[in-house]
Design a protein around this motif. Structure first.
Motif, PDB file in Angstrom:
ATOM      1  N   GLU A   3       0.840  -1.185   0.000  1.00  0.00           N
ATOM      2  CA  GLU A   3       0.000   0.000   0.000  1.00  0.00           C
ATOM      3  C   GLU A   3       0.883   1.245   0.000  1.00  0.00           C
ATOM      4  OE1 GLU A   3      -2.626  -0.111   3.299  1.00  0.00           O
ATOM      5  OE2 GLU A   3      -3.589  -1.998   2.688  1.00  0.00           O
ATOM      6  N   ALA A   4       0.384   2.318  -0.589  1.00  0.00           N
ATOM      7  CA  ALA A   4       1.150   3.567  -0.631  1.00  0.00           C
ATOM      8  C   ALA A   4       1.542   4.004   0.770  1.00  0.00           C
ATOM      9  CB  ALA A   4       0.326   4.653  -1.327  1.00  0.00           C
ATOM     10  N   ARG A   5       0.625   3.862   1.708  1.00  0.00           N
ATOM     11  CA  ARG A   5       0.882   4.269   3.078  1.00  0.00           C
ATOM     12  C   ARG A   5       2.111   3.578   3.648  1.00  0.00           C
ATOM     13  NH1 ARG A   5       0.101   1.572   7.470  1.00  0.00           N
ATOM     14  NH2 ARG A   5      -1.127  -0.005   6.349  1.00  0.00           N
ATOM     15  N   GLN A   6       2.261   2.289   3.356  1.00  0.00           N
ATOM     16  CA  GLN A   6       3.365   1.532   3.940  1.00  0.00           C
ATOM     17  C   GLN A   6       4.719   2.080   3.495  1.00  0.00           C
ATOM     18  OE1 GLN A   6       1.792  -2.206   2.402  1.00  0.00           O
ATOM     19  NE2 GLN A   6       1.431  -2.943   4.498  1.00  0.00           N
ATOM     20  N   PHE A   7       4.831   2.399   2.204  1.00  0.00           N
ATOM     21  CA  PHE A   7       6.112   2.916   1.723  1.00  0.00           C
ATOM     22  C   PHE A   7       6.330   4.352   2.179  1.00  0.00           C
ATOM     23  CE2 PHE A   7       8.970   5.082  -1.119  1.00  0.00           C
ATOM     24  CZ  PHE A   7       9.995   4.168  -1.287  1.00  0.00           C
TER      25      PHE A   7
END
Length: 396
Positions: A3-7
């Motif tokens: 997910e974008a959030r994780q990166f």
């Protein structure tokens, strides 16, 4: 798939809070996520080379606890062509690190559009030829931090970029709220002010005279001066070599996005860009980016002599347009064009307005004889500047 959030959140923990680039569908989740977090910064650029230069300016700005401030440039691999000049003659030469996220359109074995048929297979080789280490973008959450650590280790050791090459389907979609826009700056734009005396070209002020005014009006304690590639930096160096000055070499036209990135990251400092007509014509899209994002600490001075002076005096096409008109149309809050050097002196000393200011001075083509080159290397010039603006921070 991640997910974008994780990166983005893992990158934030490592000090990455600036993003710039040109969209690709693979990058959409990242851009949408960053745009909706007011503590992160995303700058939409006119081309990928400008994005590299802007994040280089962010790196140059320094920050407490970091030798360079950390930023990420995002682009489709087709944009590597636009980014070759700043990647090979700006970030490499001055050792200004950044993390590149390059999408892998046309990856061998993956069906894609015909325009990616050549660039896809040669993307790794292009990065390698530019001495940019790369690895495949992480697609598992546990792989994100190790990838960032490898990138940071290279960036800190060499002062140069590191690339993550993103395959199709690496990041899950992330929606953009309809209320979010990429540019929040709204400014009142003034009309172009023209102050022509109608001087013949030989009677116009010289670049040396103009730069003497700049030196007088840009105190070292509060101002940083970026000089365009060519004779501009050499003349400035000959007049007075000061620690608040950066002399551009190579990457023609990139002085504007470089200085913009610096000015955005360091709103506490006044930033003066010294541009030329040939350089400005090469990357005029940067005018629009400055107009959209530039702050009140930015002044853009273009010295227009109508020729490429450092290569023998070949004519540019500057006589066919108004740079001040372009700047006004692009959103600079004030725009002046003149052949009167005293008007430039007044402009340099005037109080800040609500956004970036532009001035164009018509000059003659004369240059001092035996013009010296800076005795310091580009890295030494950069390091001196970073130490000057961050006196209590250790800068490598």
């Amino acid at each position: 798939m991640i997910e974008a959030r994780q990166f983005v959140e893992a990158a934030r923990e490592k000090g990455f809070d600036w993003y710039a680039g040109v969209p690709c569908s693979y990058l959409t989740p990242f851009i949408n996520y960053v745009l909706q977090d007011p503590s992160l910064h995303y700058v939409s650029m006119a081309n990928e080379g400008d994005a590299v230069a802007l994040i280089a300016g962010v790196a140059l700005s320094g920050a407490p606890g970091l030798s360079h401030r950390r930023g990420i440039t995002m682009m489709q691999n087709s944009g590597l062509g636009n980014a070759v000049s700043p990647l090979t003659s700006l970030t490499w030469t001055f050792r200004l690190p950044q993390l590149l996220i390059v999408t892998w359109r046309g990856q061998p074995g993956v069906a894609d559009e015909p325009q990616h048929a050549l660039m896809g297979p040669i993307t790794p080789a292009i990065l390698e030829k530019m001495a940019i280490p790369w690895e495949v973008f992480p697609t598992e959450p546990d792989a994100i931090v190790p990838a960032l650590d490898r990138a940071i280790a290279h960036m800190d050791k060499t002062g140069r970029p590191y690339a993550l090459v993103m395959q199709k389907g690496s990041v899950a979609s992330y929606p953009l709220k309809s209320s979010v826009t990429t540019v929040s700056n709204t400014k009142s734009v003034s009309c172009v002010v023209s102050k022509w005396r109608g001087l013949e070209s030989t009677a116009r002020p010289s670049q040396c005279q103009a730069l003497q005014k700049v030196v007088t009006q840009t105190p070292t304690v509060s101002t940083v001066v970026f000089a365009s590639t060519g004779f501009c930096g050499r003349v400035l160096y000959a007049i007075d070599d000061r620690p608040n000055q950066l002399y551009m070499v190579g990457s023609m036209g990139c002085v504007v996005p470089l200085a913009l990135g610096f000015a955005l990251a360091r709103p506490d400092l006044r930033v003066v860009i010294l541009d030329g007509d040939g350089a400005a014509l090469m990357r005029m899209g940067a005018f629009a980016t400055v107009g959209a994002y530039g702050l009140s600490n930015l002044q853009h001075l273009l010295l227009d002599n109508g020729v490429h002076n450092s290569t023998g005096g070949q004519a540019t096409v500057s006589s066919h347009l108004s740079f001040a008109g372009v700047a006004a149309a692009c959103g600079y809050v004030s725009s002046l064009e003149t052949d009167d050097i005293e008007e430039i002196d007044t402009w340099l000393s005037s109080a800040p307005l609500a956004g970036p200011r532009f001035a164009c001075l018509l000059t003659n083509t004369g240059m001092p004889e035996s013009l010296p080159r800076p005795s310091m290397t580009p890295v030494e010039v950069k390091t001196r500047l970073m130490r000057h603006i961050n006196p209590t921070t250790g800068v490598n």
